[in-house]
Every structure is written in C-alpha cells, then in structure tokens.
Write an enzyme that holds these catalytic residues in place. Structure first.
Site, short mmCIF file in Angstrom:
data_model
loop_
_atom_site.label_atom_id
_atom_site.label_comp_id
_atom_site.label_asym_id
_atom_site.label_seq_id
_atom_site.Cartn_x
_atom_site.Cartn_y
_atom_site.Cartn_z
N CYS A 33 0.83 -1.21 0.00
CA CYS A 33 0.00 0.00 0.00
C CYS A 33 0.86 1.26 0.00
O CYS A 33 1.39 1.67 1.04
CB CYS A 33 -0.93 -0.01 1.22
N CYS A 83 -0.36 4.12 2.19
CA CYS A 83 -0.11 3.96 3.62
C CYS A 83 1.36 4.20 3.96
O CYS A 83 1.67 4.81 4.97
CB CYS A 83 -0.45 2.55 4.09
N ASP A 84 2.26 3.67 3.15
CA ASP A 84 3.66 3.59 3.57
C ASP A 84 4.62 4.47 2.78
O ASP A 84 5.80 4.55 3.13
CB ASP A 84 4.13 2.12 3.48
#
Ligand code: NAP
Length: 310
Positions: A136, A139-140
C-alpha cells in the site's frame, strides 16, 4: 449434536470495517458476534505505522489500532470469536453460518471480509512485510523520503502507486514481468513522463534481501532466466487485490472481479438482511478510514432492517 447459537447480528471479518460495525451494532444493543477470520484485525495488522487515520497526530501502529478497535467493540458487548467462516446459507431465515469450530444463525449478517493484496509468494516477501515490503503506497509511501523503491506490476495500480511514490522517493523503478502493460494508456504515459520513474521490463523479483529492513532485490529476466542484484530500500507490491468472497459462492451478487455489489448510498447487498462494508465491496478507495465509515453504515443499515422486520 453441537448447539447452533443464534445472534441478532453476525459480523464476518475483523478489519476496520467489521470492528466499526461491531462498535455501532453493540452500542445499538444488538449483541453482535464477530467471526474474526484467519487474520484478526485484517490488512492493517501487516503494516507498521498508520499515519493517516484521523485522531492519531503521532501515528499509531496498525496492530495496536486494530486491538484498540476490538477492545472498544468488546466493551459495548460485541463478542469476538477467532474462527474462520467456511460455509454460509443465505437462502433461508435466519441465515446460517458455519465456522471451523461452530455453527450459528443470525437475523442479519454484515460481511466485512476485506480483500487481500496479491503477493508474489516469496518467503523473503513475508519476512520483510512492513519492514521494506508493502502492498500500500498510500499507507507507507511517506516512509521512503529520498529513498529508492521498486513497484511491482503493470496495471493501473502500479502506475498510480509509482507516480504517487515520486512525491517522496528519489527514484521509483517499475518492475513488470512482460513488455506490454495492463494499465490504461494515460496512466502509462503519466508514469513514462515522470523523470523519477524508471522501467525494468521482462523482470520478476526472485528474492528480497536485507538485514532489519530491505536493502536489495534479486531480479530474474523472464525471457532467459538471467539474474541480477540491485540495491533498493523498499518494494511495493501492486499486482492486484482479491476480494475475500469465495466462501459466499454465487449466493450473493458480485461484479466480474468478485467484489460484492452494494446498492448505491447503502451497504445493502442482493440479499435483504445481508450487508457488506469495507474492501470486500470497494476496489477504489481501500483505506482504513473509508472501511470504518462503511462499517458504521452497515451497522446502521442492519439496525434499521431488524427494526422493520421485528
Ligand atoms: P491488475 O489490473 O489486475 O494488474 C495487475 C498487474 O500485476 C498486471 O500487470 C499483472 O501482470 C501483474 N501481476 C499479477 N500477478 C503477478 C505476479 N505473480 N508476478 C508479477 N506480476 C504480476 O490490478 P490493478 O492494477 O490493481 O488494478 C485493478 C483494477 O483497478 C483495474 O480494473 C484497474 O483499472 C483499476 N484501477 C484503476 C485506477 C485508476 O483509474 N485511477 C487505479 C488503480 C486501479 P500481467 O499484466 O502480465 O498479467
């Protein structure tokens, strides 16, 4: 014969969607049962820091966030069982659900089984998940400021995630297993025109290396099997997602990729009394916060349904 236990509401799945549905259903006195599945807490339990969930200015660890959501649901009376659902019968009322260790009936069912990011299936990929391997970028990505990263895949997700990652990373290499792309022309062109993005075609990742976190990958040429090792700080898998709907077979209406179809502006499915929330019905946003939001909707929809059918 084993007892078949009845609940007003059974929630299948325990990511942000399922646990938020549980919080709302429990607070509505519906005594929900959460059948948590094989990966209690869902996809967030394989990430490290979550920095985009509102309310946590310093960020929070994914597993911690999910534990807290579960505690919050349990505090209001939701019951958690760490069981995996392997059979359902939605053709009769109450609905029937069988797990690996119990049998249940429910007046309403909330499906929150999520989707699983497809992975390459390497041992080293599992080992470094959350420590240099991610599925993701949203997200990261932030953790890769001025770093070099790989995005694996040749679809729209790969192009989109690679483009997104250039906001942070010094260099993004798209590694794709063949010459042609599945992605749309416009997305490919956008990636091609981005000077931070490089393409390595006809390549797959054979191994991911590192110490505490990733520091290199071994690439294999898909045409002749030749291998090469390159240094890299992060690897983002963008080879698609699979919605976890197999257990429902053809009992519920899904789209061609297997995502449950919900009626616009609601979480209602093709079966009255069965609701779906989170990634199992969302292939676009796929965020913890949108999943949680739709989990809340599912509990409210289920509550209304039960009231009307009392
Ligand atoms: P996808 O279209 O299924 O593409 C997956 C890519 O991963 C393909 O290029 C595939 O290669 C590759 N792949 C699959 N398994 C692999 C493996 N084991 N090893 C190496 N490579 C592998 O998935 P997606 O990109 O996630 O897109 C899913 C859907 O969402 C699509 O309909 C897409 O259009 C849509 N989407 C739209 C947007 C947008 O419009 N903004 C953004 C993201 C996604 P092959 O091509 O060789 O099979």
């Amino acid at each position: 014969m084993a007892e078949v236990k009845h609940y007003p509401v059974i929630i299948v799945g325990s990511g942000p969607a399922g646990l938020t549905a549980a919080i709302y259903a429990a607070r509505a006195d519906l005594n929900p049962l959460i059948l948590e599945g094989n990966q209690p807490g869902g996809q967030l339990t394989i990430t490290t820091d979550v920095e985009n969930f509102p309310g946590f200015p310093e960020g929070i660890m994914g597993p911690q966030l999910m534990d807290d959501m579960r505690k919050q649901a349990n505090r209001f009376g939701a019951e958690s069982k760490f069981e995996y659902v392997n059979e359902v019968d939605f053709s009769k009322r109450p609905f029937f659900i069988k797990s690996d260790s119990g049998e249940y009936t429910a007046d309403a069912v909330i499906i929150a089984t999520g989707a699983s990011a497809r992975l390459l299936g390497l041992e080293s990929e599992k080992k470094y998940m959350g420590y240099g391997v991610s599925a993701c970028a949203t997200c990261d990505g932030f953790f890769y400021k001025d770093k070099n990263v790989i995005v694996v895949g040749g679809g729209d997700s790969a192009m989109e995630e690679a483009t997104f990652l250039t906001k942070f990373a010094k260099k993004v290499i798209i590694v794709h297993r063949r010459e042609g792309f599945r992605a749309s022309k416009i997305m490919i062109e956008k990636a091609q025109n981005n000077e931070k993005i490089e393409f390595m075609l006809n390549k797959t990742i054979k191994e991911i290396k590192g110490d505490k976190t990733v520091n290199a990958v071994v690439l294999e040429d898909t045409r002749n099997g030749e291998t090469m090792e390159i240094p890299i700080d992060g690897v983002f898998m963008a080879i698609g997602h699979t919605p976890n709907t197999q257990v429902f077979g053809d009992q519920i209406e899904t789209d061609e990729s297997g995502y449950i179809i919900t009626k616009a502006g609601s979480t209602r499915t093709s079966i009255e009394g069965v609701f779906a929330c989170g990634d199992v019905q969302d292939k676009i946003y796929r965020q913890a916060i949108t999943a949680a939001g739709s989990g809340c909707m599912a509990a409210l929809d289920a509550e209304k349904y039960l009231e009307m059918n009392e």
